[in-house]
Design an enzyme around this catalytic site. Structure first.
Site: not given
Ligand SMILES: CC(=O)N[C@@H]([C@@H](O)[C@H](O)[C@H](O)CO)[C@@H](O)CC(=O)C(=O)O
Length: 349
Positions: A150, A181, A210
């Site tokens: 990850y 990921k 991601g």
């Molecule tokens: C840092 C973070 O929270 N990244 C989110 C994104 O979905 C993020 O919310 C999105 O890119 C908006 O910034 C996901 O990549 C995180 C993720 O896969 C997880 O929560 O495990």
């Protein structure tokens, strides 16, 4: 000759990647008013995901507040998700390698379909070899499951190129290493590194996108599986982006429409503020009809004026699209047939 044999053996005995073509919700961890785990909400979360075309979950990732839960809580929450029919990927990364190994073994024993692991971020791995050894020890605790790294440097500060990690992991012959990921798409080396990994060895490894705000970029380099926070409450919007990309690619006709569709999702989060962190996403889930409570410290509770701002930005987004996305119906949206929805938004040029 031995190395060749080992590579051949790995190619025969290795654990295949999942090859998900769809959305994986980085699910929110439900807490009650006393900030205790409230796993009874998982069933409602699953039903909302089903209605928006999301059938895989990543449990206790960043959005799930991972290391803010105890090992026992993480195991209990995983077991609650394993009671549903979702494809369950367990996030097992932890500050203590023994916790990560215990969580990995538990995930395999209880029936998760894969594990993912971020690195320790306090005692950071000093070299990519140290990272590879840490990942290898975690993967070895669930040898029958596909094991993903990850990569989220914005949170961990661990910023090695994934192509370098792959070289180090291959040298350790981790038979169930399945891919990455890639949440670091927006950092360096980021996007180019992800593209190299997608292409490496005829696509040997699976790369999950991601960053939903970079879904079009991810799709453009052949990424099929996407993990994100917004898929908790806006999976139907992002399935629209994926579906129309599959039908039309990025032609000049569809590019503006797809980007508009994608940015609508981001606009729904525009009020997200740093001190609240995942709290903004937890409030969106509440406004969409599934109350997952608030995030634990060190995230501060959402103040009343931020709640007001979040609520009005989310409801104006949903009202403008109430007949398209579930959020407008508070989880029971007045939905037309999916095909009509996507055709109308994207194909009507
Ligand atoms: C840092 C973070 O929270 N990244 C989110 C994104 O979905 C993020 O919310 C999105 O890119 C908006 O910034 C996901 O990549 C995180 C993720 O896969 C997880 O929560 O495990």
């Amino acid at each position: 000759m031995v190395l060749l044999f080992l590579c051949l053996l790995r190619s025969v005995s290795g654990v295949a990647p999942l090859r998900i073509d769809g959305l994986v919700a980085a699910v929110l961890s439900p807490f009650d008013a006393a900030q205790q785990l409230n796993a009874s909400v998982v069933a409602a979360q699953r039903e909302y995901l089903r209605a928006t075309g999301v059938n895989y979950v990543f449990v206790c990732g960043t959005t799930g507040e991972s290391v803010s839960l105890t090992v026992k809580e993480r195991e209990a929450l995983l077991e609650a998700w394993l009671q549903t029919d979702a494809g369950v990927i367990a996030h097992v990364g932890a500050e203590a390698i023994e916790d990560a190994k215990a969580l990995a073994a538990h995930a395999q024993a209880r029936g998760a379909i894969a594990i993912g692991a971020m690195p320790p971020s306090y005692f950071k791995p000093a070299t990519v070899e140290a990272l590879a050894h840490t990942l290898a020890a975690t993967c070895a605790a669930a040898p029958r499951l596909p094991c993903y790294y990850y990569h989220i440097p914005s949170m961990t500060g661990v910023e090695f190129a994934m192509m370098d990690l792959v070289s180090s992991v291959e040298a350790l012959n981790v038979t169930n290493f399945a891919g990455v990921k890639y949440t670091g798409l927006d950092t360096s080396p980021g996007y180019k590194d992800a593209q190299r990994l997608v292409d490496y060895a005829d696509g040997r490894y699976e790369v999950f996108g991601g960053r939903e705000e970079m879904m079009l970029e991810s799709l453009a380099i052949g990424i099929k599986g996407h993990v994100g926070s917004q898929f908790n409450f806006l999976g139907d919007l992002y399935n629209g982006v994926r579906t129309s990309f599959e039908h039309n690619g990025l032609t000049s006709v569809t590019a503006p429409a797809l980007r508009a569709l994608q940015l609508r999702g981001i606009a729904a989060l525009e009020a997200q503020t740093a001190p609240s962190g995942v709290n903004a996403q937890k409030r969106f889930m509440r406004y969409a009809g599934v109350d997952v409570g608030d995030a634990r410290l060190p995230y501060l509770p959402v103040t009343d004026d931020i709640d007001q701002h979040l609520s009005s930005s989310f409801s104006s987004f949903c009202e403008a699209n109430a007949d398209l996305y579930m959020c407008g119906g508070g989880g029971g949206g007045r939905r037309r047939q999916k095909k009509d929805v996507y055709d109308e938004i994207v194909y009507a040029q």
